[in-house]
Design a protein around this motif. Structure first.
Motif, PDB file in Angstrom:
ATOM      1  N   VAL A  87       0.857  -1.189   0.000  1.00 27.88           N
ATOM      2  CA  VAL A  87       0.000   0.000   0.000  1.00 27.88           C
ATOM      3  C   VAL A  87       0.890   1.234   0.000  1.00 27.88           C
ATOM      4  O   VAL A  87       1.841   1.331   0.775  1.00 27.88           O
ATOM      5  CB  VAL A  87      -0.932   0.020   1.234  1.00 27.88           C
ATOM      6  N   LYS A  88       0.576   2.168  -0.878  1.00 31.71           N
ATOM      7  CA  LYS A  88       1.358   3.402  -0.980  1.00 31.71           C
ATOM      8  C   LYS A  88       0.405   4.587  -1.055  1.00 31.71           C
ATOM      9  O   LYS A  88      -0.554   4.563  -1.819  1.00 31.71           O
ATOM     10  CB  LYS A  88       2.231   3.367  -2.241  1.00 31.71           C
ATOM     11  N   PHE A  89       0.646   5.632  -0.230  1.00 28.23           N
ATOM     12  CA  PHE A  89      -0.117   6.859  -0.389  1.00 28.23           C
ATOM     13  C   PHE A  89       0.668   8.075   0.064  1.00 28.23           C
ATOM     14  O   PHE A  89       1.742   7.966   0.653  1.00 28.23           O
ATOM     15  CB  PHE A  89      -1.517   6.811   0.222  1.00 28.23           C
ATOM     16  N   THR A  95       8.265  16.853   7.064  1.00 29.83           N
ATOM     17  CA  THR A  95       9.111  17.435   8.112  1.00 29.83           C
ATOM     18  C   THR A  95       9.498  16.428   9.190  1.00 29.83           C
ATOM     19  O   THR A  95      10.279  16.750  10.074  1.00 29.83           O
ATOM     20  CB  THR A  95       8.384  18.613   8.779  1.00 29.83           C
ATOM     21  N   VAL A  96       8.944  15.223   9.138  1.00 28.02           N
ATOM     22  CA  VAL A  96       9.225  14.210  10.154  1.00 28.02           C
ATOM     23  C   VAL A  96       9.922  13.029   9.493  1.00 28.02           C
ATOM     24  O   VAL A  96       9.600  12.653   8.370  1.00 28.02           O
ATOM     25  CB  VAL A  96       7.923  13.753  10.845  1.00 28.02           C
ATOM     26  N   SER A  97      10.880  12.438  10.198  1.00 27.95           N
ATOM     27  CA  SER A  97      11.619  11.307   9.643  1.00 27.95           C
ATOM     28  C   SER A  97      10.791  10.034   9.745  1.00 27.95           C
ATOM     29  O   SER A  97       9.813   9.954  10.495  1.00 27.95           O
ATOM     30  CB  SER A  97      12.944  11.127  10.392  1.00 27.95           C
ATOM     31  N   VAL A  98      11.206   9.016   9.004  1.00 26.99           N
ATOM     32  CA  VAL A  98      10.471   7.754   8.972  1.00 26.99           C
ATOM     33  C   VAL A  98      10.435   7.100  10.348  1.00 26.99           C
ATOM     34  O   VAL A  98       9.503   6.348  10.666  1.00 26.99           O
ATOM     35  CB  VAL A  98      11.101   6.812   7.921  1.00 26.99           C
ATOM     36  N   ASP A  99      11.429   7.376  11.188  1.00 24.69           N
ATOM     37  CA  ASP A  99      11.460   6.772  12.525  1.00 24.69           C
ATOM     38  C   ASP A  99      10.349   7.292  13.428  1.00 24.69           C
ATOM     39  O   ASP A  99      10.070   6.696  14.477  1.00 24.69           O
ATOM     40  CB  ASP A  99      12.817   7.040  13.188  1.00 24.69           C
ATOM     41  N   GLU A 127       9.477   7.281  -0.281  1.00 25.60           N
ATOM     42  CA  GLU A 127      10.038   7.632  -1.585  1.00 25.60           C
ATOM     43  C   GLU A 127       9.446   8.973  -1.997  1.00 25.60           C
ATOM     44  O   GLU A 127       8.268   9.052  -2.341  1.00 25.60           O
ATOM     45  CB  GLU A 127       9.715   6.560  -2.624  1.00 25.60           C
ATOM     46  N   GLY A 128      10.268  10.021  -1.942  1.00 20.80           N
ATOM     47  CA  GLY A 128       9.760  11.355  -2.253  1.00 20.80           C
ATOM     48  C   GLY A 128       8.731  11.775  -1.223  1.00 20.80           C
ATOM     49  O   GLY A 128       9.004  11.805  -0.026  1.00 20.80           O
ATOM     50  N   ASN A 129       7.520  12.083  -1.692  1.00 14.54           N
ATOM     51  CA  ASN A 129       6.450  12.488  -0.773  1.00 14.54           C
ATOM     52  C   ASN A 129       5.417  11.387  -0.567  1.00 14.54           C
ATOM     53  O   ASN A 129       4.271  11.647  -0.200  1.00 14.54           O
ATOM     54  CB  ASN A 129       5.752  13.747  -1.294  1.00 14.54           C
TER      55      ASN A 129
END
Length: 409
Positions: A87-89, A95-99, A127-129
């Motif tokens: 799922v991708k959206f 402004t926030v990191s993936v962690d 990936e990007g936004n």
């Protein structure tokens, strides 16, 4: 006899997609940057994927707690994938990191509180936004803030139920000596300031309480009640309500005051209170008749009792109360000038406002206030014996100043 209105609960499904045993990539129109990649063999039998997107951005204030819209994935036959589905959206903010992200998943068809959500353990990629993750089962998903699960889950619940934070306000415009126009509006929180500026530029005056916060559901119908020393010249039943929708979220009333005093009162908005109940519904099914000589003796009707969830309206409650005061209208006010205009450099109260305040104070209270406003006792003593001491005190503290007609308060 008191009657109750029942509405069968149904979850709005915005789009439908055919799913077979073959691999398929689904791109919904309602969220064009989203992708649902179903691998080959994830479903053994064909079916329909029901997809709904709930806008969550209204629930982000100074701090973002939801970073994507809520995506509801359900198979019409309640089947679940036997393989992980990618799922991708799109993200609201980068402004926030993936962690700091968590995937929220609801274990209820219709979440009612933050307790109906859990953290979905899965690998997250950015990936990007866009953000992507693997879903082991279909449900409602949203991306929240790891350090604030409770707030993220609460906001996701309200978004999925199509509630929005709003600013509710009233404003007045003086048409004639005895007639005023009253506007009551429900604006989305993100649009409230812009909408109030629009009414100011059209000659309306906001009240002492500029607005009140309220949480209102899309399409919700609220009852308007007006109380005070005034009358409404055209109050029809259709105008006693305001419906929160994307088109027009305000109502117009014409106030007529037969008294010498300006109109003073309240605008009150009420909402229907509801509760979810289990309702037993009996359906009558007809069996296919069999051809026989005793057919007339057979009863082909079968009654089947099923339980359904329903919403019952069981009363009303006050949502907000907005005081209105015709005294606040100042005909000399230059309402075409915005409060944020760079020319508005004098942050003072209007004299008319100060003089109304003076009427509420005794002379002794006014004298003490003058001392607190750093007027010397020598100056106060020089005007203490004047008949209009209270007015004179405010005149002394706030003399006429250049460009004061530009000031909005």
């Amino acid at each position: 006899m008191k009657t109750a209105k029942f509405v069968i609960l149904s979850q709005f499904r915005q789009e439908e997609f055919d799913v077979t045993h073959e691999a398929v990539k689904i791109i919904p129109q309602s969220e064009s940057s989203a992708e649902i990649n179903i691998p080959e063999g994830a479903f053994k039998s064909p079916g329909k994927l029901l997809l709904n997107v709930a806008d969550t951005n209204d629930w982000n204030g100074e701090e973002n707690v939801l970073f994507t819209n809520a995506l509801d994935l359900t198979m019409q036959n309640n089947d679940q994938p036997s393989k992980p589905v990618n799922v991708k959206f799109q993200l609201h903010s980068l402004t926030v990191s993936v962690d700091d992200f968590i995937i929220l998943a609801s274990h209820k068809d219709i979440p009612a509180s933050e307790e109906d959500w859990e953290i979905c353990s899965t690998n997250i990629k950015i990936e990007g936004n866009t953000i992507s993750f693997s879903a082991e089962h279909f449900t409602i998903f949203a991306v929240g803030q790891k350090k604030n699960f409770k707030k993220s889950a609460e906001s996701a619940t309200m978004a999925v139920l199509h509630y929005r934070p709003t600013e509710i306000f009233a404003c007045l415009k003086n048409e004639t000596d005895s007639k005023l126009t009253l506007i009551v509006e429900i604006a989305k929180r993100s649009c409230g300031k812009k909408r109030r500026k629009y009414w100011r530029q059209n000659g309306f005056r906001l009240q002492t309480i500029e607005y009140r916060d309220g949480i209102v559901q899309d399409g919700e119908r609220l009852k308007i009640s007006l109380e005070g020393n005034f009358q409404i010249d055209t109050l029809r039943s259709s105008k006693e309500h305001i419906i929160f929708n994307k088109k027009r979220n305000y109502r117009t009333f014409h106030i007529i005051s037969d008294q010498h005093e300006p109109p003073i009162g309240d605008v009150i908005l009420f909402r229907s209170t509801k509760k979810i109940v289990e309702q037993l519904v009996v359906d009558t099914l007809q069996n296919k008749p069999k051809m026989s000589f005793c057919q007339c003796l057979c009863n082909n009707a079968v009654e089947v009792a099923t339980s359904r969830k329903a919403v019952i309206e069981n009363g009303i409650e006050e949502l907000v109360r907005l005081p209105i005061d015709g005294q606040l209208f100042d005909e000399n006010q230059d309402v075409s000038v915005d409060i944020d205009d760079p020319q508005c450099t004098i942050p003072v109260l209007r004299k008319s406002s100060l003089f109304r305040l003076a009427k509420q104070l005794s002379e002794d209270e006014c004298y003490k206030l003058g001392v607190e406003l750093h007027i010397s006792e020598k100056k106060l003593s020089s005007i203490e014996s004047t008949p209009a001491f209270k007015t004179a005190m405010f005149e002394m503290w706030r003399p006429t100043r250049p460009n004061e007609t530009l000031v909005f308060n």
